[in-house]
Design a protein around this motif. Structure first.
Motif, short mmCIF file in Angstrom:
data_model
loop_
_atom_site.label_atom_id
_atom_site.label_comp_id
_atom_site.label_asym_id
_atom_site.label_seq_id
_atom_site.Cartn_x
_atom_site.Cartn_y
_atom_site.Cartn_z
N SER A 133 112.71 42.27 26.77
CA SER A 133 112.61 40.81 26.77
C SER A 133 113.74 40.19 25.96
CB SER A 133 111.26 40.40 26.20
OG SER A 133 110.19 40.93 26.96
N GLY A 136 116.68 40.26 28.14
CA GLY A 136 116.56 39.25 29.19
C GLY A 136 116.88 37.86 28.69
N VAL A 139 120.58 37.52 28.27
CA VAL A 139 121.24 37.34 29.57
C VAL A 139 121.23 35.87 29.98
CG1 VAL A 139 121.04 37.83 32.04
CG2 VAL A 139 120.85 39.69 30.39
N VAL A 207 107.63 41.74 30.97
CA VAL A 207 108.91 41.26 30.44
C VAL A 207 109.21 39.85 30.98
CG1 VAL A 207 111.40 41.64 30.52
CG2 VAL A 207 109.87 43.55 30.05
N ILE A 208 108.94 39.63 32.26
CA ILE A 208 109.14 38.29 32.83
C ILE A 208 108.26 37.28 32.11
CG2 ILE A 208 108.76 36.88 34.90
CD1 ILE A 208 109.60 39.30 36.56
N VAL A 211 109.86 36.63 28.61
CA VAL A 211 111.12 35.88 28.74
C VAL A 211 110.82 34.43 29.12
CG1 VAL A 211 113.21 35.65 30.13
CG2 VAL A 211 112.52 37.90 29.28
#
Length: 269
Positions: A133, A136, A139, A207-208, A211
């Protein structure tokens, strides 16, 4: 039912009190769905009661005695599986068991994991969720750093606690992916691949979720982020996980093509 009444009551109490196992109420229902989907095969079964069911019943009784002796609540629940299999053998024999065995084995998802296994799984899932995470968020351009199981973004902190490790989604989605593997008409190795994909899909969805929470902290504020993280994320992530599973099945159907049946050409002397 009389013998397992107390065990089923204990299991139902855990399903009701622990969100990790709230899906277990649907397990017996889906077992009935499995049998109903195989009704055509059931109509062709010739019942042949088999005394091999007695050793399975004795195994279940021994498991219950061991569970009582060593205070293993989960082992007591697991003993239901050989008992049900034994009753199927005694009533219909091997022909009946060959048809309904997926439903019998699926009953194992009714039994909560032992606490030790939960603890062993939660720690690495926490670490993976935190590191992935954090990457992410970086990013997407946010200055996120991780300290232990805490993600720092400016003045906001996101704690990836055990409840947010993804274990809950992993347990639920293993049941969902196993159900999908039972229902699809695929070779055994493809079914195994579908079941094993529960782990990466559950990690990706978690993780989504984290994030998205970090982004909402920065964009929409603390209250909105907490609302989505605690109330909506569980439902939305499960829908996403099911969509990813459907995508996986679609991809597999495109890249794994069954070879056509070859005609046997007789060799003339």
């Amino acid at each position: 039912m009389w013998a397992y009444w107390q065990t089923l009551g204990v299991l139902a109490a855990r399903w009701d009190s622990e969100p990790l196992y709230s899906h277990c109420f649907l397990v017996p229902v889906f077992c009935g769905v499995i049998v109903w989907l195989r009704r055509d095969r059931l109509s062709e079964v010739r019942l042949a009661p088999n005394w091999l069911g007695v050793p399975l019943l004795l195994l279940g009784a021994a498991m219950r005695l061991a569970a009582a002796r060593y205070y293993l609540e989960w082992f007591d629940g697991l003993s239901l599986i050989p008992c049900v299999a034994g009753l199927v053998l005694l009533s219909g024999g091997l022909p009946l068991l060959k048809v309904v065995y997926p439903a019998v084995l699926f009953l194992s998802f009714m039994v909560p994991l032992p606490f030790r296994i939960e603890s062993v799984l939660a720690a690495p899932l926490q670490s993976v969720a935190t590191l992935a995470s954090t990457f992410g968020l970086q990013v997407f351009g946010y200055p996120a750093i991780s300290e232990g199981n805490v993600i720092l973004i400016h003045e906001h902190t996101i704690g990836v606690a055990e409840a947010c490790s993804g274990l809950r989604m992993l347990v639920v989605f293993f049941a969902v992916s196993t159900a999908a593997a039972i229902c699809v008409s695929k070779p055994l190795w493809e079914k195994t691949l579908v079941v094993m994909s529960a782990l990466p899909i559950a990690i990706v969805c978690n993780v989504i979720r984290i994030v998205a929470t970090g982004v909402l902290f920065e964009v929409a504020g603390k209250e909105m982020a907490k609302l989505v993280f605690h109330d909506l994320a569980g439902w939305l992530m499960m829908l996403l996980a099911v969509a990813l599973l459907r995508l996986e099945l679609w991809v597999l159907s495109g890249i794994l093509i069954d070879p056509p049946d070859r005609e046997v050409v007789p060799v003339l002397p």
